[in-house]
Structures are given as C-alpha cells and as structure tokens.
Design an enzyme around this catalytic site. Structure first.
Site, PDB file in Angstrom:
ATOM      1  N   GLY A   6       0.850  -1.203   0.000  1.00  0.00           N
ATOM      2  CA  GLY A   6       0.000   0.000   0.000  1.00  0.00           C
ATOM      3  C   GLY A   6       0.878   1.243   0.000  1.00  0.00           C
ATOM      4  O   GLY A   6       0.540   2.273   0.589  1.00  0.00           O
ATOM      5  N   GLY A   9      -0.168   5.005  -0.679  1.00  0.00           N
ATOM      6  CA  GLY A   9      -1.144   5.680   0.193  1.00  0.00           C
ATOM      7  C   GLY A   9      -0.479   6.755   1.042  1.00  0.00           C
ATOM      8  O   GLY A   9       0.736   6.962   0.969  1.00  0.00           O
ATOM      9  N   ARG A  32      -1.544   0.550  -7.513  1.00  0.00           N
ATOM     10  CA  ARG A  32      -1.423   1.790  -8.295  1.00  0.00           C
ATOM     11  C   ARG A  32       0.045   2.132  -8.541  1.00  0.00           C
ATOM     12  O   ARG A  32       0.917   1.653  -7.841  1.00  0.00           O
ATOM     13  CB  ARG A  32      -2.066   2.959  -7.514  1.00  0.00           C
ATOM     14  CG  ARG A  32      -3.530   2.725  -7.203  1.00  0.00           C
ATOM     15  CD  ARG A  32      -3.999   3.610  -6.072  1.00  0.00           C
ATOM     16  NE  ARG A  32      -3.371   3.237  -4.795  1.00  0.00           N
ATOM     17  CZ  ARG A  32      -3.636   3.795  -3.636  1.00  0.00           C
ATOM     18  NH1 ARG A  32      -4.512   4.773  -3.552  1.00  0.00           N
ATOM     19  NH2 ARG A  32      -3.040   3.390  -2.524  1.00  0.00           N
ATOM     20  N   TYR A 151     -14.541  -2.763   8.084  1.00  0.00           N
ATOM     21  CA  TYR A 151     -13.146  -2.341   8.253  1.00  0.00           C
ATOM     22  C   TYR A 151     -12.649  -2.672   9.671  1.00  0.00           C
ATOM     23  O   TYR A 151     -11.584  -3.260   9.854  1.00  0.00           O
ATOM     24  CB  TYR A 151     -13.088  -0.841   7.976  1.00  0.00           C
ATOM     25  CG  TYR A 151     -11.769  -0.171   8.219  1.00  0.00           C
ATOM     26  CD1 TYR A 151     -10.650  -0.457   7.457  1.00  0.00           C
ATOM     27  CD2 TYR A 151     -11.649   0.813   9.211  1.00  0.00           C
ATOM     28  CE1 TYR A 151      -9.444   0.202   7.666  1.00  0.00           C
ATOM     29  CE2 TYR A 151     -10.452   1.480   9.417  1.00  0.00           C
ATOM     30  CZ  TYR A 151      -9.346   1.167   8.650  1.00  0.00           C
ATOM     31  OH  TYR A 151      -8.165   1.823   8.863  1.00  0.00           O
ATOM     32  N   LYS A 155      -9.834  -5.477  10.694  1.00  0.00           N
ATOM     33  CA  LYS A 155      -8.592  -5.101  11.387  1.00  0.00           C
ATOM     34  C   LYS A 155      -8.449  -5.893  12.695  1.00  0.00           C
ATOM     35  O   LYS A 155      -7.360  -6.342  13.039  1.00  0.00           O
ATOM     36  CB  LYS A 155      -8.578  -3.593  11.669  1.00  0.00           C
ATOM     37  CG  LYS A 155      -8.335  -2.736  10.426  1.00  0.00           C
ATOM     38  CD  LYS A 155      -6.881  -2.777   9.987  1.00  0.00           C
ATOM     39  CE  LYS A 155      -6.574  -1.787   8.888  1.00  0.00           C
ATOM     40  NZ  LYS A 155      -5.174  -1.799   8.451  1.00  0.00           N
TER      41      LYS A 155
HETATM   42  C1  AKB Z   1     -10.727   5.652   8.559  1.00  0.00           C
HETATM   43  O1  AKB Z   1     -11.344   6.719   8.723  1.00  0.00           O
HETATM   44  O2  AKB Z   1     -11.211   4.642   8.038  1.00  0.00           O
HETATM   45  C2  AKB Z   1      -9.295   5.589   9.036  1.00  0.00           C
HETATM   46  C3  AKB Z   1      -9.202   5.065  10.431  1.00  0.00           C
HETATM   47  C4  AKB Z   1      -9.664   5.862  11.571  1.00  0.00           C
HETATM   48  O3  AKB Z   1      -8.720   3.990  10.612  1.00  0.00           O
HETATM   49  N1  AKB Z   1      -8.691   6.870   8.955  1.00  0.00           N
END
Ligand code: AKB
Length: 340
Positions: A6, A9, A32, A151, A155
C-alpha cells in the site's frame, strides 16, 4: 530490505521518505503507480498485479527479494469498505493473510523472524450508544471490541491473525516462530502533504486542505463529534518506535496510541483561526456519522507509554502551528494564513 505494501497511500508516502532519508532499502508494492518522486526513492517497485496483496503474483514476486521487515499498509478504509465489503474483506483480510504467510516463509528460509508492522485502527472499537462512548471516554485495548464496520471487524481479525502467526502457528507440528507481528491502533491521521481517501475520519484533513485552497467545505459529521486524531509525522514516529522496541519490553502485540481528541467544531475553529475566510458548513451524512459515533472519543495509550516510551511530538495546537498550517500553505501557495 523493507517491504511496504500500500506504498502509494498517505502513510506509505511519509514512511518511504523517512526510510529513504536514512538509506534503508525499500521495496514498494501497490496496485497503483507510485506518485512521481516516490518510486525514485525505492530500490524496487511492484505495481499492478505484482503490487496487489490479493494476487498470487504479489507473493511470488515479493518472495524473490531479501525481505527482513514488512510494513503492511495496504487496506480499504472504513467508508470505502462499507460501500464494497466483499472487496474490502479480500484486501484487508486475505491480503493480510498473504503478507503473514510471506513473512513466515521468508523467516523460515533465513532462520530469523520477519517483523510485520500492522497499522490497526480505532475502528476496532464499537460502542452501542453515545452515552456508552462518553462513559468510557479513553478506551483501553481490551475494552469495547465490538466493531460496527467491516473495516473494524477485518482489522480486529487481522490483529488476532498476526498474534496467531507469532505465537501459535504450526506449533502442533513443532515449528519454530518466524513472524514478529506488532500493531498500532491508529487514530485519524492528518497529513499536510496528502489527502486520505475512503476513510471516515477524513473530515479533519479535508477541512484543513479545503481552507488552504479557499474552497467551501461541507463537513459530513455533527460539530459535537469527537474522535482521536494525530499528525502524520507522529504516526510514522510511532510505527518506527514500536518496530525498534526491544521484544522483551513489549507486554502486548497491539497498542493504542493517542495525541489529541478534538470535536469537529474545535477543528473547524482552529482552521478558521489560521484561515479566517474559511467557509465550513455542516451537511451531516447519517451513515458516516453513525460510524464515527461508534468509535471511541479517546484512547488510553498508557501501555505504549510504559513499554516503549510513546509520547507524541504534536498536541492539537502544535500540530496546526508547527506542522499542518505551514506545510499545507506551502503546498497550495494560495492563501496566507494568519500568524498566531
Ligand atoms: C478511517 O477513517 O477509516 C481511518 C481510520 C480511523 O482507521 N482513517
């Protein structure tokens, strides 16, 4: 050699610059192309399928390099992940599994553990209500682990996978440990050089960058919304401090790190202080609001402070005065901020 996934980024950008400056050889990987000026700082660059952590071509190609450490930054951020959870799962979970098994194979080959540094997030926390969020104002690593987003779920799962590879992988078969996994739960990061894409903490950097360009900003969360943030140089500093910490000092593999935790209105106020003509309006997106409402208001980072001496360089005032405002002004060269 250090592998950064990544790499193109926000965080990859800053990390490559920091490592290249001190002569560390970097192998950069990203689906990318790397932005101009960044690729030149790396020893080798993998892009397209070879830079894609979900592709077999990535593992095959990366295994040809003498990798001793991996910063696994490739991820689909929270808002983008809610829009395409299946893709996000593929990148965030399957991609991490591929990186861990790459580290395992490499470690076994050289008979030395390969370190995997993993940026986790405050999105692993999940509060059922705003009252509960306010009650546990600074959350510890073991509290409120009920993420609402794909997300956050991904994680949290990957933190566990990393711990598994470090402590238990193939132990029944009597294998030695070849992975040294370490993770930081990052707050929202604010960089003056780059803008994030697909995150839900993006309102803070977007507000600042819009003001520096004289563009009206429509903030997608309520003024009273509070989550923790950090200036990008501190994010990079924390990653490197944890990477360099002696293993015997670590009492855990996953650490909170904090710096400041303003409300959206406090961020708007400091932006207006430096850019008095900034126009910041509130246009709440209920879905994105629900995501940040489910995250913590602040973190308890006492374990990081105790075990490896974590301390941020930038508090809220200093981040704007000494890093964000000067750098963002240089970047756009449009509006002269008010000197404080
Ligand atoms: C998001 O907003 O998804 C990230 C995070 C807080 O992990 N910046």
């Amino acid at each position: 050699m250090v592998l950064i996934t990544g790499a193109s980024g926000e965080m990859g950008h800053a990390l490559i610059e920091a490592l290249a400056k001190e002569g560390t050889p970097v192998l950069a990987a990203d689906v990318r192309q790397l932005p101009h000026g960044l690729a030149e700082q790396c020893v080798a660059v993998l892009t397209g399928a070879e830079g894609d952590v979900t592709s077999p071509a990535f593992v095959e190609r990366a295994a040809q390099f003498p990798i001793g450490q991996i910063f696994h930054l490739a991820a689909v951020l929270s808002t983008a992940a809610e829009r395409d959870p299946v893709r996000a799962h593929r990148v965030n979970v399957d991609g991490t599994l591929a990186v861990l098994s790459l580290a395992q194979q490499r470690g076994e080959q050289v008979r030395h553990p390969v370190q995997v540094m993993f940026p986790s997030t405050i999105a692993v926390y999940g509060f059922g209500s705003l009252e509960e969020k306010q009650r546990i104002s600074a959350v510890r690593e073991d509290q409120a682990l009920h993420p609402h987003t794909l997300y956050g779920i991904a994680k949290l799962h990957c933190e566990r996978l990393g711990e598994y590879y470090t402590n238990h992988y193939m132990q029944l078969a009597g294998e030695a440990r070849w992975v040294d996994f370490r993770a930081l739960r990052f707050p929202g990061l604010i960089s003056a050089e780059t803008l994030p894409s697909g995150g839900t903490s993006d309102y803070a950097p977007e507000m600042l960058h819009a003001a520096a360009q004289g563009i009206t900003y429509h903030c997608f969360v309520r003024p009273s919304t509070r989550i923790p943030f950090m200036a990008m140089p501190d994010g990079i500093k924390a990653l490197r401090m944890l990477a360099n910490a002696p293993a015997e000092h670590l009492s855990q593999r996953v650490y909170n790190i904090g710096a400041f935790a303003p409300t959206a209105e406090e961020i708007a106020a400091i932006v207006r202080r430096y850019f008095p003509d900034a126009v910041i309006e509130y246009d709440v997106d209920e879905r994105r609001q629900a995501i940040v409402d489910s995250w913590c208001a602040d973190v308890d980072d006492s374990a990081a402070r105790r075990d490896w001496g974590w301390q941020p360089e930038y508090d809220f005032e200093r981040a704007f005065a000494e890093y964000l405002v000067p750098a963002v002004t240089r970047r756009y060269r449009q509006i002269t901020p008010v000197q404080q």
